[in-house]
Design an enzyme around this catalytic site. Structure first.
Site, short mmCIF file in Angstrom:
data_model
loop_
_atom_site.label_atom_id
_atom_site.label_comp_id
_atom_site.label_asym_id
_atom_site.label_seq_id
_atom_site.Cartn_x
_atom_site.Cartn_y
_atom_site.Cartn_z
N GLU A 1 -12.48 3.21 -1.17
CA GLU A 1 -12.09 4.37 -1.99
C GLU A 1 -11.81 3.97 -3.43
O GLU A 1 -12.15 4.71 -4.35
CB GLU A 1 -10.84 5.02 -1.40
CG GLU A 1 -11.13 5.79 -0.12
CD GLU A 1 -9.87 6.21 0.61
OE1 GLU A 1 -8.77 6.08 0.04
OE2 GLU A 1 -10.00 6.64 1.77
N VAL A 2 -11.16 2.84 -3.61
CA VAL A 2 -10.82 2.41 -4.98
C VAL A 2 -11.81 1.32 -5.41
O VAL A 2 -11.88 0.26 -4.78
CB VAL A 2 -9.36 1.88 -5.04
CG1 VAL A 2 -9.03 1.42 -6.46
CG2 VAL A 2 -8.38 2.94 -4.57
N ASN B 1 -12.90 -3.48 2.30
CA ASN B 1 -13.92 -2.44 2.41
C ASN B 1 -14.86 -2.57 1.21
O ASN B 1 -14.41 -2.75 0.08
CB ASN B 1 -13.26 -1.06 2.40
CG ASN B 1 -12.41 -0.83 3.62
OD1 ASN B 1 -12.78 -1.21 4.73
ND2 ASN B 1 -11.23 -0.23 3.44
N HIS C 1 -6.95 -5.77 2.05
CA HIS C 1 -5.80 -5.21 2.75
C HIS C 1 -5.25 -6.32 3.65
O HIS C 1 -6.03 -7.01 4.32
CB HIS C 1 -6.24 -4.07 3.68
CG HIS C 1 -6.81 -2.89 2.96
ND1 HIS C 1 -6.11 -1.73 2.75
CD2 HIS C 1 -8.04 -2.67 2.42
CE1 HIS C 1 -6.88 -0.84 2.12
NE2 HIS C 1 -8.06 -1.40 1.91
N HIS D 1 -10.28 -5.41 -3.60
CA HIS D 1 -8.95 -5.62 -3.00
C HIS D 1 -9.10 -5.99 -1.53
O HIS D 1 -10.03 -5.54 -0.87
CB HIS D 1 -8.07 -4.38 -3.13
CG HIS D 1 -8.68 -3.12 -2.61
ND1 HIS D 1 -9.63 -2.41 -3.32
CD2 HIS D 1 -8.51 -2.44 -1.45
CE1 HIS D 1 -10.00 -1.34 -2.62
NE2 HIS D 1 -9.34 -1.34 -1.48
N ASP E 1 0.85 -1.19 0.00
CA ASP E 1 0.00 0.00 0.00
C ASP E 1 0.89 1.24 0.00
O ASP E 1 1.91 1.31 0.70
CB ASP E 1 -0.91 0.00 1.23
CG ASP E 1 -2.07 0.98 1.09
OD1 ASP E 1 -3.21 0.53 0.92
OD2 ASP E 1 -1.82 2.22 1.14
N ILE E 2 0.49 2.24 -0.77
CA ILE E 2 1.28 3.48 -0.90
C ILE E 2 1.27 4.30 0.39
O ILE E 2 2.17 5.10 0.63
CB ILE E 2 0.75 4.30 -2.11
CG1 ILE E 2 1.82 5.22 -2.66
CG2 ILE E 2 -0.53 5.04 -1.75
CD1 ILE E 2 1.46 5.79 -4.03
#
Ligand code: AMP
Length: 121
Positions: A102-103, A94, A109, A107, A33-34
């Site tokens: 958000e994206v 999420n 995490h 995905h 993760d960025i």
């Protein structure tokens, strides 16, 4: 809602944006993760175009479902946080608005490398 081909993870999958890659196979791509929230914070995204877990569970093939779950295990082991080689981790997805997504590309995490803490703030 239809899948947005211009979301940031779609661009990563097309190699239009770089990522700090951990693992890749036929079904998943994993990268760091960025904006890490824990000592280890990895993302596991599907190769298939799914908006979120609901979309995936409704439309994905059995092979893709197995591929995603197996992929999470492979990545956790690679990162040294699986129960086989480490002390465990949290896997979290999420989903949409109330889930805080958000994206809009499915995905998970993976948080670990330290105690992750309370499940929900
Ligand atoms: P979510 O809120 O579940 O949709 O999480 C999106 C995650 O993607 C956040 O933790 C972001 O820090 C992460 N993120 C956004 N852009 C990038 C990127 N280019 N490379 C890696 N992680 C990213």
């Amino acid at each position: 809602m239809s899948y947005d081909n211009n979301n940031i993870f779609a661009k990563i999958l097309r190699d239009e944006i770089p990522c700090n890659r951990i693992y890749e196979d036929e079904f998943i791509l994993s990268f760091h993760d960025i904006n890490p929230q824990k000592k280890i914070h990895a993302l596991v995204i599907t190769k298939g175009k799914y908006i979120n877990l609901d979309d995936f569970s409704a439309k994905a093939s059995s092979e893709e479902m197995v591929g995603l779950l197996k992929g999470i295990g492979i990545v956790a082991k690679k990162l040294g946080i699986s129960t086989e080689v480490g002390k465990g981790y949290r896997a979290l997805a999420n989903i949409s608005d109330h889930g805080g997504q958000e994206v809009p590309h499915l995905h998970f995490h993976l948080f670990g490398g330290e105690k992750v803490g309370k499940m929900v703030e």
